[in-house]
Scaffold this active site. Sequence first.
Site, PDB file in Angstrom:
ATOM      1  N   SER A 188      76.037  58.401  15.007  1.00  0.00           N
ATOM      2  CA  SER A 188      75.430  57.199  14.440  1.00  0.00           C
ATOM      3  C   SER A 188      76.491  56.162  14.106  1.00  0.00           C
ATOM      4  CB  SER A 188      74.663  57.566  13.166  1.00  0.00           C
ATOM      5  OG  SER A 188      74.305  56.428  12.424  1.00  0.00           O
TER       6      SER A 188
ATOM      7  N   TYR B 139      74.033  61.020   4.879  1.00  0.00           N
ATOM      8  CA  TYR B 139      73.615  61.012   6.285  1.00  0.00           C
ATOM      9  C   TYR B 139      74.807  60.728   7.188  1.00  0.00           C
ATOM     10  CZ  TYR B 139      71.686  59.218  10.649  1.00  0.00           C
ATOM     11  OH  TYR B 139      71.427  58.976  11.980  1.00  0.00           O
TER      12      TYR B 139
END
Length: 339
Positions: free
Chosen positions: A130, A155
Amino acid sequence: MPFKSVLVTGAAGFIGFHLCDRLCRDGWDVAGIDNLSPYYDVALKEARLANLRRFKNFTFIKTDLSDREEMERLFKNRGWDLVVNLAAQAGVRYSLTNPHVYADSNLVGFLNLLECCRRSNVRHLVFASSSSVYGANTKMPFSVHDNVDHPLSLYAATKKANELMAHTYSHLYALPCTGLRFFTVYGPWGRPDMALFLFTRAILEGKPIQVFNHGRMQRDFTYIDDIIEGVVRIMKAIPVADPNWSAKTPDPGSSRAPYRIYNIGNNQPVSLMDFIGAVEKALGKKAEKEFLDMQPGDVPATYADIDDLMKTVGFKPQTSLETGIRRFISWYKGFYTGF
């Protein structure tokens, strides 16, 4: 030897669904797994799967990556040439209140997958990372050759951990691994927690939209078809050891192991206010805006350097923001209102 079969994890998810659809159309033997997490509307995931089940070369298996015994049984009964891991607990803000879910899915689940891949002699593991791994970095555009040791959310930390775990397995077991850092993916069948979905729904319902950091944000919005094209090309580009890699000046984007990292982004950041304006124009309706402070764990801007992607597979995203938003809204109205 040509590739024939692929396992896609997170097959009922946004990106996983689109990848399975593309691979099925291209003639691959596709197996998809998903745990159908209730993180967002399961009915949307079921609708995606209903579309995939039309393909005779698609098989769906409901399972959870964090279930070690089930994963070992799955790989023991069947082998795949390639594995594309798109299963993860997503969302920066959700990680602030539900941290343990991220450890179970993104860390334990990924470890189980790595073990299964190396024992099954998988020829290439491609996994989703990501843009959030860039964290506190402010040097633009974000490059895979820059250090990313300052994540701003759990995350992001789990995604960085996935990159490190994959490199370890690539080094220890010569398992070819490629990590893909996706930049703000949007498009038809998108996730309900993403900005475009939230904005579209609120504007159509006459409700205010939440504009964080008072609109002073930039995102490298990347249309789903461009993401999928990049993934498909990378799948066939099995990484090899970089002979020029130096332990004295280590390059984070490559390795002396068969391991690589790539950004997949539009390479063209857009301000949040311009993005909202494009949504308003496509809907033909103005948004009522609620301006709020920056959310914890968020970053003010993202911008992808995609030079390595272009050098390796000759691809650069092409879809304009206006076209992508128009396609999403067309899908949204058809799916949710029947128009």
